[in-house]
Design an enzyme around this catalytic site. Structure first.
Site, PDB file in Angstrom:
ATOM      1  N   CYS A   2       0.838  -1.192   0.000  1.00 18.94           N
ATOM      2  CA  CYS A   2       0.000   0.000   0.000  1.00 18.94           C
ATOM      3  C   CYS A   2       0.875   1.245   0.000  1.00 18.94           C
ATOM      4  CB  CYS A   2      -0.837   0.059   1.264  1.00 18.94           C
ATOM      5  SG  CYS A   2      -2.014  -1.249   1.406  1.00 18.94           S
ATOM      6  N   ARG A  27       4.580   0.343  -7.042  1.00 13.98           N
ATOM      7  CA  ARG A  27       4.611  -0.646  -5.958  1.00 13.98           C
ATOM      8  C   ARG A  27       3.535  -1.710  -6.119  1.00 13.98           C
ATOM      9  NH1 ARG A  27       6.228   2.092  -0.723  1.00 13.98           N
ATOM     10  NH2 ARG A  27       4.481   1.048   0.232  1.00 13.98           N
ATOM     11  N   TRP A  74      -3.096  -2.419  -1.415  1.00 16.06           N
ATOM     12  CA  TRP A  74      -2.768  -3.780  -1.858  1.00 16.06           C
ATOM     13  C   TRP A  74      -3.377  -4.653  -0.769  1.00 16.06           C
ATOM     14  CZ3 TRP A  74      -0.322  -6.628  -5.654  1.00 16.06           C
ATOM     15  CH2 TRP A  74       0.136  -7.892  -5.308  1.00 16.06           C
ATOM     16  N   ASN A 100      -1.218   1.400   6.224  1.00 16.43           N
ATOM     17  CA  ASN A 100      -0.370   0.375   5.589  1.00 16.43           C
ATOM     18  C   ASN A 100      -0.019  -0.630   6.662  1.00 16.43           C
ATOM     19  OD1 ASN A 100      -0.299   1.823   3.282  1.00 16.43           O
ATOM     20  ND2 ASN A 100       1.914   2.182   3.288  1.00 16.43           N
ATOM     21  N   GLY A 101      -0.097  -1.913   6.311  1.00 16.24           N
ATOM     22  CA  GLY A 101       0.306  -2.940   7.260  1.00 16.24           C
ATOM     23  C   GLY A 101      -0.844  -3.854   7.621  1.00 16.24           C
ATOM     24  N   GLU A 481      15.463 -24.637  -8.157  1.00 18.99           N
ATOM     25  CA  GLU A 481      15.113 -23.209  -8.127  1.00 18.99           C
ATOM     26  C   GLU A 481      16.344 -22.350  -8.463  1.00 18.99           C
ATOM     27  OE1 GLU A 481      12.698 -21.422  -8.311  1.00 18.99           O
ATOM     28  OE2 GLU A 481      13.272 -19.480  -7.505  1.00 18.99           O
ATOM     29  N   LYS A 485      16.680 -19.712 -11.605  1.00 18.69           N
ATOM     30  CA  LYS A 485      16.996 -18.280 -11.398  1.00 18.69           C
ATOM     31  C   LYS A 485      18.098 -17.852 -12.357  1.00 18.69           C
ATOM     32  CE  LYS A 485      14.537 -17.464  -9.505  1.00 18.69           C
ATOM     33  NZ  LYS A 485      13.207 -17.250  -9.450  1.00 18.69           N
ATOM     34  N   GLU A 488      16.854 -17.752 -16.034  1.00 16.52           N
ATOM     35  CA  GLU A 488      15.896 -16.673 -16.296  1.00 16.52           C
ATOM     36  C   GLU A 488      16.566 -15.340 -16.608  1.00 16.52           C
ATOM     37  OE1 GLU A 488      11.863 -16.927 -13.732  1.00 16.52           O
ATOM     38  OE2 GLU A 488      13.675 -17.039 -12.529  1.00 16.52           O
ATOM     39  N   HIS A 504      24.020 -41.643 -13.628  1.00 18.12           N
ATOM     40  CA  HIS A 504      23.134 -42.311 -14.591  1.00 18.12           C
ATOM     41  C   HIS A 504      23.085 -41.587 -15.928  1.00 18.12           C
ATOM     42  CE1 HIS A 504      21.920 -45.205 -11.606  1.00 18.12           C
ATOM     43  NE2 HIS A 504      21.785 -44.213 -10.738  1.00 18.12           N
ATOM     44  N   LYS A 603       5.794 -11.357 -16.020  1.00 20.72           N
ATOM     45  CA  LYS A 603       5.664 -11.589 -14.582  1.00 20.72           C
ATOM     46  C   LYS A 603       4.551 -12.583 -14.275  1.00 20.72           C
ATOM     47  CE  LYS A 603       6.528 -11.194 -10.277  1.00 20.72           C
ATOM     48  NZ  LYS A 603       7.695 -11.958  -9.803  1.00 20.72           N
TER      49      LYS A 603
HETATM   50  N1  HGA Z   1      -4.432  -4.437   5.888  1.00 19.14           N
HETATM   51  C1  HGA Z   1      -4.858  -3.324   5.086  1.00 19.14           C
HETATM   52  C2  HGA Z   1      -3.672  -2.629   4.443  1.00 19.14           C
HETATM   53  C3  HGA Z   1      -2.917  -3.543   3.527  1.00 19.14           C
HETATM   54  C4  HGA Z   1      -1.504  -3.121   3.159  1.00 19.14           C
HETATM   55  O1  HGA Z   1      -0.813  -2.376   3.832  1.00 19.14           O
HETATM   56  N2  HGA Z   1      -0.975  -3.670   2.053  1.00 19.14           N
HETATM   57  O2  HGA Z   1       0.334  -3.398   1.654  1.00 19.14           O
HETATM   58  C5  HGA Z   1      -5.886  -3.751   4.056  1.00 19.14           C
HETATM   59  O3  HGA Z   1      -6.003  -4.939   3.725  1.00 19.14           O
HETATM   60  O4  HGA Z   1      -6.600  -2.892   3.580  1.00 19.14           O
END
Ligand code: HGA
Length: 608
Positions: A2, A27, A74, A100-101, A481, A485, A488, A504, A603
Site C-alpha cells: 500500500c 509498488r 494492496w 499500511n500494514g 530453483e 533463477k 531466467e 546415470h 511476470k
Molecule cells: N491491511 C490493510 C492494508 C494492507 C496493506 O498495507 N498492504 O500493503 C488492508 O487490507 O486494507
C-alpha cells in the site's frame, strides 16, 4: 504494498495527493482513495481498480481541500472493492484513516467494538482503527489516536484527519515505513520517498512508535508521550532510484526485503504460546482425517516451493503427496475424489495453467487450498481455503521473496495440519516453531554475508555456457530453483541434478572447469553429497560448495565453499537459496542484461 500520501498546507491537497499516489503506482495496488477537509466538511472518494478510476470520479465530482490523506491499497484483509478501499471513516464520517500494514489483533478489537455498538462497512483490519479513535475521542484528536494505537498489535503506518480538526494531520509509524516531507508553509506524509520528491527533498524518517502532529508550518513528534527530535535528511536520489529504495534493481530490493516478507508471513500467524492461527483455512480435524491424498500443483518457481511442501506435508501430516506441474496435471488422468486436497501455489493467483488445473480438480470433487500473494485473485476466489503470503507486490520478473514466503507457507501449513491431526509431539512442535521464528534474522544475516561471494562467483561464471547445481533431498529442490533463477536472468544454461542421479548419465557433461555448485546442507545426506562432489571434481569440475558452518572438511574438497548458519534440515532451503539468487542477479548485471525484465518472460503468465 500500500501507499500513503498526506498533505497539509495552502495548496489544493487533492492534486498533490493524486500526484503522489501516481508516483507510488510502481509498488502495485488494487484500489485507491483519498479524503480531504473542505470547509469543515470531510469529503472522500475511493475506488477499486486503477488510480484512473479515482481520478475520473474526482473529475466528475470535484473535491478539494488544503488538508488531506490518500492511499493506494494492496489488499491483505478483504478483497479489493470500493468498501474495502481506504480511507475508512467512523460512523459520523468526521474522522478518516489510511493504513499500511496488518493489524494482528483486529478480530478481538472488532468484536469489542461491535459489542459497544459500532458497525462495520468493510472486511478490512484497518476499519477498527478509525472506530477505536472515535471511541477514545473526547475533543483531542492526538490524544485519541495515542490511546487507540496503544491497543494495536501488528504493523501499521497511519495517516489520520478529522473535520473537527481542520489544521491537524496525524501520522503514526510502527513497523511500516512513514516519512514526513518538510516544505515551506506545507508538510507532507508519505510511505515512500518518490511520492513527495517533486515537492520537497527534506524528509524526516519516523521511527517505531512515533506519533506526529502536523500543522501547516510546524510539526511535533511524540514517542511514548515524550516529545522527540528527529533529524531532517536531504534526499539526493532521483525518482527512479527512490522507487527502488536506492537499490539498482527491483530484484535486488526484493532479495533484501525477504527477511521482512518472511517475518510478515510468519509471525502474525503464530501467537505467544506458539499456536498457529490461520484465518482463511477452514479444514477441521475431522475433514483432515478424511483426506487421503494431496496434490500440490504449480508452475515454475512456485512448483519448486511445492516440492518442499510435499516433503514437509509427508513428514508432519503423514499423507501421500504428489507435486505436479500445472500444465501437465490438467491433462493427466489424476486420482481425484472427495478425499483429495489440491494445494494450488501461484504468486499472482492468475497463472493460466494453474487456474485451469484448479478448475479441473474442483470439478472432480477435490477440496482446494491455495497459496497466493494476491488477495481476491482468481485462484483465491475459487478456493475453499486460502493462505496469503504477505510478501507485498513482487515487481521483478524473477521471483525471490514470493518463493521464500511460499516455503514459509508450507512450513506453517504442515506444522498446523500435523498438530491438528495429532501427529506432532508437543515438545517437537514447539522446538520447530521456535526455530522457525529465528529464520527472518538468519536470512538477513545470510544476505549480507554472501553478497560479496556472489559477486566473485558471478565474475567466474559469466562467460560459461553451462553451469550445474547438484544436491540431494531438499538440497535438490533448492538446486532446481537455483538453476531456474540463473537461466531466467543470466541466460546461461543451468541445470539441477539430484546428486545420486549424476552417474546415470548427466556426469558425461562435466569437463575441465565446468562450474558445479553443490548444495550440501542436509546433514543426513551430507556424506552422500560429498561423494557426488568428489566424482565431479575428479572429472575436472570447478566446484563451489554451499554448506553449514560445521562442515569445514568441504573446504579441502571444493574450490570454494560458502558457509551458512546452522538450522534444522527442513529450514536450510530458506538460507541456501539466497546465494543462488544473488549469483543470478550479479551474473545478469555483469552481462548487461535487463535484470528486472528478462527477455521472453512475463511476470504473470496468463496464457496457456
Ligand atoms: N491491511 C490493510 C492494508 C494492507 C496493506 O498495507 N498492504 O500493503 C488492508 O487490507 O486494507
Amino acid at each position: 504494498m500500500c501507499g500513503i500520501v498526506g498533505y497539509i498546507g495552502q495548496k489544493d491537497g487533492t492534486e498533490i495527493i493524486l500526484e503522489g499516489l501516481e508516483k507510488l503506482e510502481y509498488r502495485g495496488y488494487d484500489s485507491a482513495g483519498l479524503a480531504v477537509i473542505d470547509k469543515n466538511r470531510l469529503r472522500y472518494s475511493k475506488h477499486e481498480g486503477k488510480l484512473s478510476n479515482l481520478k475520473e470520479s474526482i473529475r466528475e465530482e470535484p473535491i478539494s481541500g488544503t488538508l488531506g490523506i490518500g492511499h493506494t491499497r494492496w489488499a491483505t484483509h478483504g478483497v479489493p472493492s470500493n468498501e474495502n478501499s481506504h480511507p475508512h471513516m467512523n460512523g459520523e464520517e468526521n474522522i478518516a484513516v489510511v493504513h499500511n500494514g496488518i493489524i494482528e489483533n483486529y478480530l478481538i478489537l472488532k468484536k469489542e467494538l461491535i459489542d459497544r455498538g459500532y458497525t462495520f462497512k468493510s472486511d478490512t483490519d484497518t476499519e477498527i482503527v478509525v472506530h477505536l479513535i472515535d471511541f477514545y475521542y473526547e475533543g483531542d484528536l492526538l490524544g485519541a489516536v495515542t490511546k487507540a494505537v496503544d491497543r494495536l498489535k501488528g504493523a501499521y503506518s497511519l495517516g489520520i484527519i478529522s473535520r473537527l480538526h481542520p489544521d491537524e494531520l496525524i501520522a503514526v509509524r510502527y513497523e511500516s515505513p512513514l516519512i514526513l516531507g518538510i516544505g515551506h508553509g506545507e508538510l507532507f506524509v508519505a510511505s515512500d520517498i518518490p511520492a513527495i520528491l517533486n515537492r520537497t527533498r527534506k524528509v524526516v524518517y519516523l521511527e517505531n512508535n512515533d506519533v506526529a502532529k502536523l500543522s501547516r508550518d510546524s510539526y511535533l513528534i511524540y514517542n511514548g508521550n515524550r516529545l522527540v527530535e528527529r533529524e531532517i535528511k536531504e534526499i539526493e536520489w532521483d525518482i527512479e532510484a527512490a522507487s527502488k529504495d536506492g537499490y539498482d534493481h527491483f530484484m535486488l530490493k526484493e532479495i533484501h526485503q525477504q527477511p521482512q516478507a518472511i517475518k510478515d508471513t510468519l509471525l502474525r500467524r503464530i501467537d505467544n504460546n506458539g499456536s498457529i492461527f490461520l484465518e482463511n483455512i477452514n479444514i477441521t480435524a475431522e475433514e483432515l482425517k478424511k483426506i487421503n491424498r494431496v496434490y500440490i500443483v504449480a508452475c515454475g518457481t512456485a512448483y519448486h516451493a511445492g516440492l518442499l511442501g510435499k516433503y514437509m506435508l509427508e513428514q508432519f501430516v503423514r499423507v501421500v503427496v504428489i507435486a505436479d506441474i500445472a500444465s501437465e496435471f490438467r491433462y493427466n488422468d489424476n486420482f481425484i475424489d472427495e478425499g483429495t486436497l489440491v494445494i494450488i501455489v501461484s504468486q499472482s493467483g492468475e497463472t493460466a495453467d494453474t487456474l485451469a488445473a484448479l478448475r479441473e480438480a474442483k470439478s472432480k470433487g477435490a477440496r482446494i487450498l491455495s497459496i497466493t500473494n494476491v488477495v481476491g485473485s482468481s485462484v483465491a476466489r475459487e478456493s475453499q481455503d486460502i493462505f496469503y503470503t504477505w510478501a507485498g507486490p513482487e515487481i521483478a520478473v524473477a521471483s525471490t521473496k514470493a518463493y521464500t514466503t511460499q516455503l514459509v507457507a508450507f512450513y506453517i501449513l504442515s506444522l498446523y495440519f500435523g498438530r491438528l491431526k495429532g501427529n506432532l509431539e508437543e515438545n517437537l512442535y514447539h522446538e520447530i516453531v521456535n526455530e522457525l521464528k529465528e529464520l527472518p534474522d538468519k536470512v538477513k544475516k545470510t544476505i549480507y554475508s554472501v553478497d560479496l561471494i556472489a559477486m566473485e562467483i558471478a565474475e567466474k561464471i559469466k562467460d560459461k555456457s553451462s553451469l550445474f547445481y547438484i544436491g540431494r533431498g531438499l538440497d535438490y529442490y533448492t538446486s532446481l530453483e537455483a538453476a531456474l533463477k540463473l537461466k531466467e536472468i543470466s541466460y546461461i544454461h543451468a541445470e539441477a541434478f539430484g546428486g545420486g542421479e549424476l552417474k546415470h548419465g548427466s556426469i558425461a557433461l562435466i569437463e575441465e572447469d565446468t562450474p558445479v555448485i553443490a548444495i550440501a546442507t542436509q546433514q543426513n545426506l551430507y556424506d552422500k553429497t560429498v561423494s557426488n562432489i568428489k566424482s565431479v571434481k575428479s572429472r575436472g569440475a570447478y566446484v563451489i560448495g554451499i554448506t553449514r558452518e560445521r562442515n569445514t572438511d568441504l573446504g579441502t574438497i571444493c574450490d570454494k565453499v560458502v558457509y551458512l548458519d546452522e538450522s534444522f534440515n527442513i529450514f536450510m532451503p530458506l538460507l541456501s537459496v539466497i546465494l543462488p539468487q544473488l549469483i543470478a542477479y550479479y551474473t545478469a548485471l555483469i552481462k548487461g542484461n535487463d535484470v528486472d525484465k528478462p527477455r521472453n518472460l512475463a511476470k504473470s503468465v496468463t496464457v496457456e
